[in-house]
Design a protein around this motif. Structure first.
Motif, PDB file in Angstrom:
ATOM      1  N   SER A 264       0.841  -1.200   0.000  1.00  0.00           N
ATOM      2  CA  SER A 264       0.000   0.000   0.000  1.00  0.00           C
ATOM      3  C   SER A 264       0.878   1.253   0.000  1.00  0.00           C
ATOM      4  O   SER A 264       0.478   2.301  -0.504  1.00  0.00           O
ATOM      5  CB  SER A 264      -0.949  -0.006   1.197  1.00  0.00           C
ATOM      6  OG  SER A 264      -0.244  -0.240   2.383  1.00  0.00           O
ATOM      7  N   ASP A 268       0.205   4.059  -2.736  1.00  0.00           N
ATOM      8  CA  ASP A 268      -0.136   5.445  -2.383  1.00  0.00           C
ATOM      9  C   ASP A 268       0.782   6.432  -3.101  1.00  0.00           C
ATOM     10  O   ASP A 268       0.333   7.476  -3.582  1.00  0.00           O
ATOM     11  CB  ASP A 268      -0.033   5.653  -0.866  1.00  0.00           C
ATOM     12  CG  ASP A 268      -1.175   4.959  -0.129  1.00  0.00           C
ATOM     13  OD1 ASP A 268      -2.166   4.589  -0.790  1.00  0.00           O
ATOM     14  OD2 ASP A 268      -1.070   4.776   1.095  1.00  0.00           O
ATOM     15  N   LEU A 286      -3.087  -5.574  -2.271  1.00  0.00           N
ATOM     16  CA  LEU A 286      -2.056  -5.064  -1.354  1.00  0.00           C
ATOM     17  C   LEU A 286      -1.753  -6.075  -0.249  1.00  0.00           C
ATOM     18  O   LEU A 286      -1.891  -7.270  -0.444  1.00  0.00           O
ATOM     19  CB  LEU A 286      -2.514  -3.711  -0.816  1.00  0.00           C
ATOM     20  CG  LEU A 286      -2.923  -2.705  -1.925  1.00  0.00           C
ATOM     21  CD1 LEU A 286      -3.593  -1.482  -1.345  1.00  0.00           C
ATOM     22  CD2 LEU A 286      -1.732  -2.320  -2.782  1.00  0.00           C
ATOM     23  N   TYR A 441      -5.574  -4.823   7.893  1.00  0.00           N
ATOM     24  CA  TYR A 441      -5.886  -5.550   6.653  1.00  0.00           C
ATOM     25  C   TYR A 441      -7.241  -6.235   6.742  1.00  0.00           C
ATOM     26  O   TYR A 441      -7.758  -6.474   7.831  1.00  0.00           O
ATOM     27  CB  TYR A 441      -4.788  -6.580   6.377  1.00  0.00           C
ATOM     28  CG  TYR A 441      -3.410  -5.973   6.505  1.00  0.00           C
ATOM     29  CD1 TYR A 441      -3.057  -4.884   5.701  1.00  0.00           C
ATOM     30  CD2 TYR A 441      -2.492  -6.430   7.447  1.00  0.00           C
ATOM     31  CE1 TYR A 441      -1.810  -4.286   5.838  1.00  0.00           C
ATOM     32  CE2 TYR A 441      -1.251  -5.829   7.585  1.00  0.00           C
ATOM     33  CZ  TYR A 441      -0.915  -4.756   6.775  1.00  0.00           C
ATOM     34  OH  TYR A 441       0.301  -4.161   6.903  1.00  0.00           O
ATOM     35  N   ASP A 489      -6.523  -1.951   4.152  1.00  0.00           N
ATOM     36  CA  ASP A 489      -5.286  -1.773   3.365  1.00  0.00           C
ATOM     37  C   ASP A 489      -5.002  -2.973   2.473  1.00  0.00           C
ATOM     38  O   ASP A 489      -3.864  -3.152   2.016  1.00  0.00           O
ATOM     39  CB  ASP A 489      -4.085  -1.579   4.295  1.00  0.00           C
ATOM     40  CG  ASP A 489      -4.154  -0.263   5.055  1.00  0.00           C
ATOM     41  OD1 ASP A 489      -5.023   0.558   4.727  1.00  0.00           O
ATOM     42  OD2 ASP A 489      -3.338  -0.069   5.979  1.00  0.00           O
TER      43      ASP A 489
END
Ligand code: G3H
Length: 540
Positions: A264, A268, A286, A441, A489
């Motif tokens: 992630s 990002d 991810l 997660y 995430d």
């Protein structure tokens, strides 16, 4: 198992079976741009195998070859080629009929199959995947392509009609989005790249694809197949340092879809580099830290089998791996004994040996990182509970079971992505449930038990925390027709054979008022087959 015993598992070169020998370094200078395989004369990146060389030179990882370290300038030329081929939706590929696009993908598939042996061999050498897993990865990818073609035919059949509603005649289809940047992960460098690349292509997008840092050379045998199967500029490749080649692509604002499987953190960065983020569609796979929750009435034999597979297949290097096990305290001793015995039976070795289950790890310094996690847990009161645990030699790390793990230890929450299995004891269901709820997660979870009422309650609560609850089996992505995604995430967008076709396209329509004149126009377009979009042609 002694350290020297592990080191001795790295073979002298002459003992590698001839069909798996890689006796030549592959110097890749080629990249694909605008329908040409171009030569790169600049800097190259060395590629080494996780497999160390001959015993006499065991300190050295085997040198496999090199690939291009392209510059920003070349990356932007590659992007230009993809943009030209898309031509704002007027290029040959996006306006081609679905039947014609399918033909191109079928041609590619035939050519790809011819390269099976070479790709499988490189999967073993580059990322240390066992022969059978490498073959599975290749074959599963071919099946995925064929299933995608069938799913698209189905989709097209349902769109091959006009809809009459409230005095309006419309034809609704799915259309491409533009230029797609595809970046796969090192653990499934072929399969996970192709599960985005193929649907992106077949829906009419053009593609720039960058192989993962580890697992680059195995794509080289497919370059010609791409060049010879698709119109110029439809498939393009870039290689090199992410900041140098991917940053400029994102910053250009000309990438319409980012299909990325990785962390992630990197996702990002890439998203934020796009100057108009609302124009960028992201399909992301991810991190995950899937938990296995073992209830007090679980069938121990099946649970041990599934937890070994779930936590240690491909050395635990699967995004779907079980990365933490919660065991009810009442059965902790029995489970741990049986689990450790099964883990210690897993054979360490080289990918081509049929008995091998644990292979060398490709990520640089991975063994040291895993050791840090183990030491952290041991320093805070946990123990290594299996006989072979904690042993390593070069890149081969024996699977290590750590118990009892608690919230203060890094192994509790950090995604280890390797052959270390943390086990957490629990007394009440609140403990694992809170773990899942508090986790960063939200991909999957496995529950092991027998009481149908308890399982039902857990399923009802957990489906709102993760995207797949597995009952009495390990976490996994397949079958590929099932939706694969995650919360928090862990993912953005959903992939499956059919979902991927949607992910890389948008619904669009042509509509007209239901007047006699308009009906005549539409009738003539269809009868004379003037349009690819306004059409009732049916793919058989
Ligand atoms: O690494 C993530 C993969 O998509 C997992 O696939 O569950 O079939 O091994 P798998």
């Amino acid at each position: 198992m002694a350290h020297s015993e592990i080191i001795s598992m790295f073979p002298p070169e002459h003992t590698v079976p001839e069909q798996y020998l890689l006796d030549y370094p592959m110097e890749q200078r080629e990249y694909l741009c605008d329908g040409e395989i171009r030569q790169w004369y600049g800097d190259l990146q060395d590629v080494v195998s996780p497999i160390h060389g001959a015993i006499l030179d065991a300190e050295q990882q085997k040198f496999l070859g090199r690939y291009p370290l392209l510059t920003e300038k070349v990356a932007l030329e590659v992007l230009e080629s993809a943009c030209n081929a898309y031509g704002n939706g007027r290029g040959l590929w996006p306006i081609m009929s679905i039947a014609e696009r399918i033909l191109c993908v079928e041609t590619f598939t035939c050519k790809m199959v011819e390269q099976r042996q070479e790709v499988v061999k490189l999967l073993m050498w580059e990322i240390g995947k066992t022969l059978s897993d490498a073959e599975k990865e290749f074959d599963r990818t071919i099946d995925y392509i064929r299933d995608t073609i069938d799913a698209l035919k189905d989709l097209d059949r349902t769109s091959s009609r006009f809809v009459f509603e409230a005095g309006i005649i419309g034809q609704i289809r799915r259309a491409p989005l533009g230029v797609v940047l595809c970046m796969g992960p090192f653990n499934y460098p072929l399969n996970e790249t192709f599960t985005t690349l193929i649907p992106a292509l077949i829906m009419g997008n053009t593609v720039v694809f960058k192989p993962p840092k580890l697992g680059v050379l195995l794509h080289k045998p497919l370059l010609q197949a791409f060049r010879d199967s698709f119109p110029n500029g439809v498939v393009n490749t870039v290689y090199g340092d992410g900041q140098e080649v991917v940053g400029p692509l994102m910053k250009s604002g000309r990438i319409d879809v980012l299909a990325f499987i990785g962390t992630s953190r990197v996702a990002d960065i890439l998203k934020n580099q796009h100057p108009k983020p609302h124009r960028l569609r992201c399909i992301l796979g991810l991190e995950a830290k899937n938990a296995g929750i073992i209830l007090s009435d679980a069938d121990i034999e099946n649970t041990v089998k599934e937890c070994v597979l779930g936590s240690l297949s491909f050395n635990g290097q699967r995004c779907t791996a079980l990365k933490v096990l919660f065991i009810h305290r009442n059965i902790a001793d029995t489970f741990i004994d049986r689990f450790c015995a099964a883990v210690d039976k897993l054979q360490l070795g080289m990918p081509w040996d049929s008995e091998t289950r644990i292979t060398p790890l490709p990520e640089p310094n991975k063994s040291a990182y895993l050791n840090e996690l183990i030491e952290d847990a041991v320093g805070k009161g946990a123990e290594i509970v299996n006989n072979n645990g904690g042993k390593a030699g070069h890149t081969l790390v024996a699977p290590t079971v750590v118990y009892p793990v608690s919230a203060s230890m890094r192994l509790f929450s950090e995604e280890q992505f390797g052959p270390v299995v943390p086990i957490v004891p629990f007394d009440t269901m609140e403990e694992p449930m809170n773990y899942v709820a508090d986790s960063a997660y939200g991909q999957q979870v496995s529950i092991f038990g027998n009481d149908h009422k308890e399982i039902a309650q857990l399923v009802d609560a957990l489906v709102n925390q993760v995207c797949r609850v597995n009952i009495n089996c390990q976490c996994q992505r397949g079958p590929d027709t099932f939706p694969f995604t995650g919360r928090k995430d862990s993912a953005e967008g959903t992939l499956s054979v059919t979902d991927a076709l949607r992910a890389f396209s948008i619904r669009t329509l042509a509509a007209a008022k239901e007047t006699t004149a308009n009906k005549r126009i539409l009738q003539s377009i269809v009868t004379e087959r003037c349009s690819k979009f306004l059409s009732t042609d049916f793919i058989f």
